[in-house]
Design a protein around this motif. Structure first.
Motif, short mmCIF file in Angstrom:
data_model
loop_
_atom_site.label_atom_id
_atom_site.label_comp_id
_atom_site.label_asym_id
_atom_site.label_seq_id
_atom_site.Cartn_x
_atom_site.Cartn_y
_atom_site.Cartn_z
N THR A 1 -5.47 2.46 -16.17
CA THR A 1 -5.68 1.12 -15.61
C THR A 1 -4.41 0.49 -15.07
N LEU A 2 -4.60 -0.32 -14.04
CA LEU A 2 -3.51 -1.09 -13.44
C LEU A 2 -4.00 -2.50 -13.17
N PRO A 3 -3.53 -3.49 -13.93
CA PRO A 3 -3.81 -4.89 -13.59
C PRO A 3 -2.78 -5.35 -12.57
N THR A 4 -3.20 -6.09 -11.56
CA THR A 4 -2.24 -6.56 -10.57
C THR A 4 -2.67 -7.89 -9.97
N ASN A 5 -1.70 -8.69 -9.58
CA ASN A 5 -1.97 -9.92 -8.83
C ASN A 5 -1.11 -9.97 -7.57
N ARG A 6 -0.64 -8.79 -7.13
CA ARG A 6 0.24 -8.72 -5.97
C ARG A 6 -0.07 -7.48 -5.13
N ALA A 7 0.42 -7.44 -3.93
CA ALA A 7 0.27 -6.27 -3.08
C ALA A 7 1.07 -5.10 -3.67
N CYS A 8 0.41 -3.97 -3.87
CA CYS A 8 1.09 -2.81 -4.48
C CYS A 8 0.40 -1.51 -4.08
N ALA A 9 0.15 -1.36 -2.79
CA ALA A 9 -0.60 -0.21 -2.30
C ALA A 9 0.06 1.11 -2.68
N ALA A 10 1.39 1.16 -2.60
CA ALA A 10 2.09 2.40 -2.91
C ALA A 10 1.91 2.78 -4.37
N THR A 11 1.96 1.79 -5.26
CA THR A 11 1.77 2.05 -6.68
C THR A 11 0.35 2.54 -6.95
N ILE A 12 -0.63 1.92 -6.31
CA ILE A 12 -2.03 2.34 -6.51
C ILE A 12 -2.24 3.76 -6.01
N SER A 13 -1.62 4.10 -4.89
CA SER A 13 -1.73 5.46 -4.38
C SER A 13 -1.14 6.46 -5.38
N ALA A 14 0.03 6.13 -5.94
CA ALA A 14 0.66 7.01 -6.92
C ALA A 14 -0.17 7.11 -8.20
N ALA B 1 -4.19 -8.53 0.40
CA ALA B 1 -3.72 -7.43 -0.46
C ALA B 1 -4.89 -6.66 -1.04
N PHE B 2 -5.94 -7.37 -1.43
CA PHE B 2 -7.10 -6.70 -1.99
C PHE B 2 -7.69 -5.72 -0.98
N ALA B 3 -7.79 -6.15 0.28
CA ALA B 3 -8.34 -5.27 1.31
C ALA B 3 -7.46 -4.05 1.52
N GLU B 4 -6.15 -4.26 1.45
CA GLU B 4 -5.23 -3.13 1.59
C GLU B 4 -5.41 -2.14 0.43
N HIS B 5 -5.54 -2.67 -0.77
CA HIS B 5 -5.77 -1.80 -1.94
C HIS B 5 -7.09 -1.05 -1.80
N ALA B 6 -8.13 -1.75 -1.35
CA ALA B 6 -9.43 -1.11 -1.18
C ALA B 6 -9.35 0.01 -0.15
N GLY B 7 -8.54 -0.20 0.88
CA GLY B 7 -8.36 0.83 1.88
C GLY B 7 -7.70 2.07 1.33
N VAL B 8 -6.67 1.86 0.50
CA VAL B 8 -5.99 2.99 -0.13
C VAL B 8 -6.96 3.78 -1.00
N LEU B 9 -7.73 3.06 -1.80
CA LEU B 9 -8.66 3.72 -2.72
C LEU B 9 -9.81 4.38 -1.96
N GLY B 10 -10.30 3.72 -0.93
CA GLY B 10 -11.44 4.25 -0.20
C GLY B 10 -11.11 5.44 0.68
N ASN B 11 -9.86 5.52 1.13
CA ASN B 11 -9.46 6.58 2.05
C ASN B 11 -8.82 7.77 1.34
N SER B 12 -8.79 7.73 0.02
CA SER B 12 -8.18 8.82 -0.74
C SER B 12 -9.26 9.71 -1.33
N ARG B 13 -9.04 10.99 -1.26
CA ARG B 13 -9.98 11.94 -1.86
C ARG B 13 -9.51 12.27 -3.27
N ARG B 14 -10.26 11.83 -4.24
CA ARG B 14 -9.89 12.01 -5.63
C ARG B 14 -10.47 13.31 -6.18
N ALA B 15 -9.90 13.76 -7.31
CA ALA B 15 -10.42 14.93 -8.01
C ALA B 15 -11.85 14.67 -8.47
#
Length: 437
Positions: free
Chosen positions: A7-20, A48-62
């Motif tokens: 889990t990652l709680p966040t209240n700021r833009a952190c797309a790179a961290t979410i990707s990692a 920021a939320f939309a950016e995070h959603a984009g990172v999560l939605g465009n990534s192919r997970r295991a």
């Protein structure tokens, strides 16, 4: 297959961290027999939320990684349903303690505990948005490797997967309930400027989190090791210790807990108070429960917001409230250390009744020590001048209210501990749902 919650709680833009973080989830699913629920509790703004959603939605997970990206409205909906089902008294207050208007490091992790339980997860693995991973030979160094190697095993079995052990045989059959490490990079508390301006004032300020009766030598030792994490040495090889893990050696950006702990006692829900999410580390240690300390330290960095005048004032207020909270927590930690294994039942589970009794007792402490803390901060910050003197003016205007808030925070913690069992039971039968976007 065991379910876990990264889990990652966040209240700021952190797309790179979410990707990692997604890569760490993939690593866990690829190297261990687990189903990973990647939980992003997102209180950031719409952009920021939309950016995070984009990172999560465009990534192919295991295949065994399931992503949950919840905004505050979705979190509030879940909490309302859990609270209603639990039947706890003061439901609106409980909701406010779980999802307050202000920043609360304890509350955001408490939400992860409840949602993780609803998802059927047996452990929580927490990271922070202002951190990233070290790299060795071009590959990221993921802490979850050690967490999943040891967490949940009996200490006698976990001993085979660590570099060394310092546990005595009497603890061999207790479960490993916490695995963690610290950080490298910038200190966890942004007060380096004070140290550069005046070393003596830095000592006076940082030592305020020690019990007032400590000797100067004890306070000096505390100041010397405070907020520095593991320093700046880069990771070169794994090393892990099975032990009663010293809370000073781990950080909440790099921690995991088994459900046996967080399903029984929550974190303090105080707002605008750094360090309010460290309570369970102390409970595990003082309750003589085994843990593993490893060296896959996370890299800590400061966000640009802290450099602004608004960010500076907000952070100094959180630091002040941390110092005031220590009147109560120093008392609780001292009593928990004295209680030792009596904090556990015969199944090595934490006893919430024993903890809440100490918390309620602490709420009756005399405030004189905190009046002294505010006096030292006022004097120290005025000597530093500039924006520190401006903050001293703010403290002078709010001092009486801050004393009240510190006591109210500990009373709220006691209330939440008593409500926690019903909340946890209710979460187990409450679905986590997302609104359509």
């Amino acid at each position: 297959m065991r379910k876990i919650c990264l889990t990652l709680p966040t209240n700021r833009a952190c797309a790179a961290t979410i990707s990692a973080l997604g890569e760490e989830a993939d690593y866990a699913a690829g190297h261990f027999d687990v189903e990973v629920h990647l939980l992003i509790l997102d209180s950031s703004d719409a952009e920021a939320f939309a950016e995070h959603a984009g990172v999560l939605g465009n990534s192919r997970r295991a295949p065994n990684v399931i992503v949950h990206h919840l905004d505050e409205a979705e979190q509030r909906d879940f909490l309302r349903r859990v609270i209603r089902r639990s039947g706890v008294s003061k439901p609106e207050l409980v909701l406010d303690l779980m999802l307050p208007a202000g920043v609360s490091y304890g509350a955001c992790t408490n939400r992860a505990f409840l949602i993780g339980s609803a998802l059927g997860c047996r452990s929580i693995h927490r990271r922070d948005s202002d951190s990233t991973y070290q790299v060795l030979n071009g590959e990221p160094v993921f802490p979850i490797h050690h967490e999943l190697t040891s967490l949940g095993k009996a200490a006698i079995d976990a001993a085979h997967g660590v570099s060394e052990t310092t546990l005595s045989p009497e603890h061999a059959h207790k479960p490993v309930v916490m695995v963690g490490s610290s950080f490298v990079g910038e200190p966890s508390v942004d007060i380096g400027e004070i140290a550069r301006l005046d070393g003596d004032i830095y000592y006076d300020v940082v030592s305020l989190w020690a019990p007032r009766q400590w000797s100067d030598e004890q306070k000096r030792e505390l100041v010397d090791e405070s907020f520095r994490g593991a320093g700046n040495e880069p990771f070169v090889r794994d090393h892990s210790i099975l032990a009663h893990v010293d809370p000073m050696r781990v950080d909440m950006c790099n921690i995991s807990f088994r459900h046996e702990v967080y399903e029984r006692v929550p974190l303090p829900p105080a707002t605008d108070t750094i360090g309010s999410d460290y309570f369970l580390m102390h409970l595990v240690h003082d309750g003589t429960l085994p843990g593993v300390l490893h060296n896959r330290n996370i890299v800590n960095f400061y966000t640009a917001e802290r450099r602004t005048d608004t960010g500076f004032l907000a952070y100094q207020m959180r630091l002040t409230k941390f110092f005031l909270s220590m009147l109560y927590f120093n008392f609780i930690y001292d009593r928990m250390a004295a209680a030792g294994a009596s904090l556990l039942d015969d199944r090595h589970h934490v006893r919430p009744d024993a903890v809440v009794e100490l918390v309620r007792e602490s709420a009756r402490l005399d405030r004189a020590e905190n009046v002294h803390r505010l006096s030292v901060l006022d004097r120290s910050y005025r000597e530093l001048g500039g924006r520190y003197a401006e903050f001293a003016d703010l403290l002078a205007a709010r001092g009486g209210r801050l004393l009240d808030e510190a006591q109210e925070d500990i009373e709220d913690f006691a209330l939440l501990i008593e409500a926690w069992g019903p909340l946890m039971r209710a979460s187990g039968s409450t679905g986590v749902r997302r609104s359509s976007r």
